[in-house]
Design an enzyme around this catalytic site. Structure first.
Site, PDB file in Angstrom:
ATOM      1  N   GLU A 186      -5.534  -8.034  -0.682  1.00  0.00           N
ATOM      2  CA  GLU A 186      -6.101  -7.880   0.190  1.00  0.00           C
ATOM      3  C   GLU A 186      -7.552  -7.542   0.622  1.00  0.00           C
ATOM      4  OE1 GLU A 186      -3.258  -5.963   3.252  1.00  0.00           O
ATOM      5  OE2 GLU A 186      -5.055  -5.107   4.178  1.00  0.00           O
ATOM      6  N   GLU A 213       0.849  -1.181   0.023  1.00  0.00           N
ATOM      7  CA  GLU A 213       0.029  -0.043  -0.173  1.00  0.00           C
ATOM      8  C   GLU A 213       1.004   1.196   0.129  1.00  0.00           C
ATOM      9  OE1 GLU A 213      -2.794  -0.474   3.206  1.00  0.00           O
ATOM     10  OE2 GLU A 213      -3.700  -2.123   2.056  1.00  0.00           O
TER      11      GLU A 213
END
Ligand code: NAG
Ligand code: NAG
Ligand code: NAG
Ligand code: NAG
Ligand code: NAG
Length: 665
Positions: A256, A180
């Protein structure tokens, strides 16, 4: 009217005679198949989400692992993704790196190696993935950025993959970039080059574990980058993808997802996205953050795992609904199966997918989750309607001759609050290649030719209990199975077992804070190091510990009580912190950052000597002892009212702890 249309018309007509209130869905492989299925998985780490799992006694620990990984038992996961520990806070704690320092290599830290081996023991075919969230400080050469020296970062990551094979015989199949966070095309290409050069051509790269863009566009514009990357992994995609991602023709994964409290609505979220990530977004793998909620529940995102195992001291664990929702797909498919093209939405809401192994086996998964019973933590879910409906499925092509399908059903029954999960029903006899289901709201069905499914079970685990009120650890473990002491949850820094063979006294075996430098962080780590332990509800207690400072200049260590925050909020943790420093002074502060001083004075403490600290907190008062003598008393503590016990250091410095003990009221 052309003949094809008339056939459609005729079929519709016949069906309307057969079934007055139903829609027909065709399951057919004659016009080719859809995408290849890559599996459903769980993510351990990002961060420290399996921390407490390793401390379970047998047989409970093995039972939990069976519910997660054992084929034809529970979730029977196809994929295990783990964090490549980077020494930094990554949501619910830190995970240790295999290289704390530039000249350091150790492939036995933490618990992810153990977890991967346990998963593989149960399912030798499980797909293993590694992804870094953070990196040790030296990788960034003092900057909070891993790409200035991309060759160093690439070999650091490749070392982890090589170590997995060399020390644990684990084949890591996929590796990611930086969770991320930004990617760097130059780094990705160098990672590919470094993998290939190390004989790891088989290891595939996932990018970029963030949003679909800008990576999808980068892959379209840069053919060398496109050759380096195999999978586009997006996080929390809300079941949809973007045109550019489809255009790349890469595998698309929700690498995810979930991250939702694991009650029944959590199970509903998981049921909806497992189907619709493919139906809406052509994603062929979905990975749950997290695998198992094995961290103190008061840390961020408590219980956002497929099941809950957060009480190693009692042995209690809970097999929550997401486990059985996972089973609806995982027990009846394998990576390498292929989705049919004929998948989609149901007329009155819900969705269906169908997969085949290409040899006649068929698995259909249907979900009718309503909006309010399937909301995930993110992204926002636009409104939709689901009502009960009759759905007729017509089997065509290779599936036309199927005579019977096994049936597995979950009913959430939100009204009666008596759900039933993964129930084996009487097999369905197929007449004339079709069958009709009477679908209610909030149900999941699997219809399959696969006969090996089973709902595994163990006797109930011991009842839930609070953390013991009297707790001791002298860290005297000769060959510890893990580098970390049980139940300590590091929130900044890394605390590991340490052996000093030259010590002839009582401190040969200790716990040591091992970091000497701030990591390349993912979250806002504190400037101090800290490891928390115990019961968040603790109010009145005594914490005792022997401490040893190893930094002559500016060392400081503390013991603490009522620590009220962890995870990403660790910087602003409050509590009662009793510090001693190597300059001969002590302090009592109301916060980890040391801004609010409640008491201070002389202690005579120095580096390279052992001291016994004791902190007592009762009601609004706190008192501290040094080597058994009162050092300060009656410090007034108004807030926080409760929290964990903790140990830690003033900075990223070496320090040791021994004979830790808590007595709580
Ligand atoms: C592993 O894969 C092989 C080959 O696809 C298959 O025969 C075997 O049954 C699989 N084992 C498990 C435990 O799924
Ligand atoms: C859902 O149903 C309600 C009531 O029938 C209707 O007002 C609403 O527009 C529907 N919403 C959607 C998204 O179809
Ligand atoms: C489903 O079909 C049955 C008849 O087989 C009918 O009684 C029922 O009303 C139908 N349900 C819906 C929701 O259309
Ligand atoms: C190890 O023990 C020796 C002897 O007590 C002591 O002098 C030394 O400082 C210790 N070193 C560490 C790193 O604990
Ligand atoms: C440390 O101090 C506490 C309380 O003062 C005492 O109970 C404990 O025995 C001491 N521990 C050691 C190792 O001296």
């Amino acid at each position: 009217m052309d003949w094809k249309l008339s056939v459609v018309f005729l079929t519709a007509f016949l069906f309307s005679l057969d079934c007055c209130f139903c829609q027909t869905y065709v399951l057919d492989d004659t016009k080719g198949l859809g995408r290849v299925f890559d599996g459903i998985g769980g993510l351990s780490g990002g961060g420290a989400t399996s921390r407490l799992l390793v401390n379970y006694a047998e047989p409970y620990r093995s039972q939990i692992l069976d519910y997660l990984f054992k084929p034809n038992f529970g979730a029977s996961l196809h994929i295990l993704k783990v964090e490549i520990g980077g020494d930094a806070q990554t949501t619910d704690g830190t995970e240790p790196s295999h290289m704390h320092y530039e000249n350091d290599e150790n492939y036995f830290r933490g618990y992810e190696w153990w977890l991967m081996k346990e998963a593989k023991k149960r399912n030798p075919n499980i797909t293993l993935i590694g992804l870094p969230w953070a990196f040790p400080g030296w990788v960034g050469h003092g900057k909070n950025w891993p790409y200035d020296f991309p060759d160093i970062t690439a070999s650091y990551v490749v070392n982890w993959i090589l170590g997995a094979k060399q020390y644990h015989d684990l084949d890591i199949q996929y590796v990611g970039i930086w969770n991320e966070r930004n990617y760097d095309a130059k780094y990705i290409k160098l990672l590919r080059y470094t993998l290939d050069k190390s004989g790891l051509e088989r290891v595939r790269i996932i990018a970029s574990d963030n949003l679909w863009e800008p990576i999808a566009l980068s892959l379209l514009l840069d053919s060398e980058l496109s050759r380096a990357v195999d999978v586009i992994g997006a996080h929390y995609p809300g079941t949809i993808t973007v045109q550019n991602a489809l255009k790349t023709q890469k595998q698309l994964w929700s690498s995810e997802d979930y991250s939702t409290f694991n009650d029944e609505v959590g199970g509903g979220c998981w049921a909806r996205i497992l189907n619709q990530n493919y139906v809406n977004g052509k994603m062929t793998a979905t990975i749950s953050w997290n695998l198992v909620a094995s961290y103190y529940q008061e840390l961020p995102f408590g219980r956002d795992g497929l099941m809950t195992a957060q009480e190693p001291w009692s042995g209690n664990y809970v097999v929550d609904s997401p486990i059985w929702i996972t089973a609806h797909t995982t027990q009846f498919t394998q990576p390498g199966w292929t989705y049919l093209q004929t998948v989609g939405h149901l007329a009155q809401g819900g969705s269906y997918v169908a997969l085949t192994n290409g040899k006649g086996s068929l698995t259909v998964v249907i979900e009718t989750m309503t909006h309010d019973h399937s909301v995930c933590i993110r992204p926002p879910l636009p409104h939709f309607n689901v009502t009960s409906q009759n759905a007729t499925f017509q089997l065509k092509g290779s599936f036309a001759s199927i005579k019977e399908l096994k049936v597995w059903r979950s009913q959430f029954n939100f009204k009666t609050k008596k759900p039933s999960f993964f129930e084996k029903l009487t097999p369905l006899t197929i007449k004339d290649g079709s069958f009709t289901l009477n679908l209610a709201e909030d149900e999941v069905y699997t219809l399959t030719t696969v006969t090996t499914g089973s709902k595994g079970s163990y006797p109930d685990p011991p009842p839930s209990a609070r953390f013991p009120k009297v707790y001791k650890d002298d860290f005297d473990v000769r060959n510890p199975p893990f580098s970390e002491a049980p139940n300590f949850a590091d929130q900044t820094g890394v605390f590991e077992y340490h052996v000093n063979l030259t010590d002839s006294g009582p401190h040969v075996f200790t716990l040591r804070q091992a970091l000497t430098e701030r990591p390349v962080t993912w979250a806002a780590d504190a400037d101090q190091t800290i490891s928390v332990i115990g019961d968040y509800q603790w109010q009145n207690l005594e914490v005792t510990c022997d401490v040893f400072m190893e930094n002559v200049k500016s060392s400081g260590v503390f013991i603490a009580a009522r620590v009220d925050k962890g995870g990403q909020s660790i910087r602003s943790a409050k509590g009662v912190f009793f510090w001693v420093f190597a300059d001969g002074t002590y302090k009592v502060t109301n916060d980890l950052a040391g801004q609010t001083v409640l008491a201070e004075g002389q202690s005579g403490t120095r580096a390279y000597g052992w001291y016994n600290l004791s902190l007592t907190v009762k009601g609004q008062y706190a008192a501290g002892m040094l080597n058994g003598y009162p050092l300060w008393k009656q410090a007034v503590v108004l807030t926080p009212k409760n929290g964990w016990a903790a140990i830690g250091t003033r900075s990223f410095e070496l320090a040791q702890f021994d004979n830790f003990a808590v007595v709580a009221e």
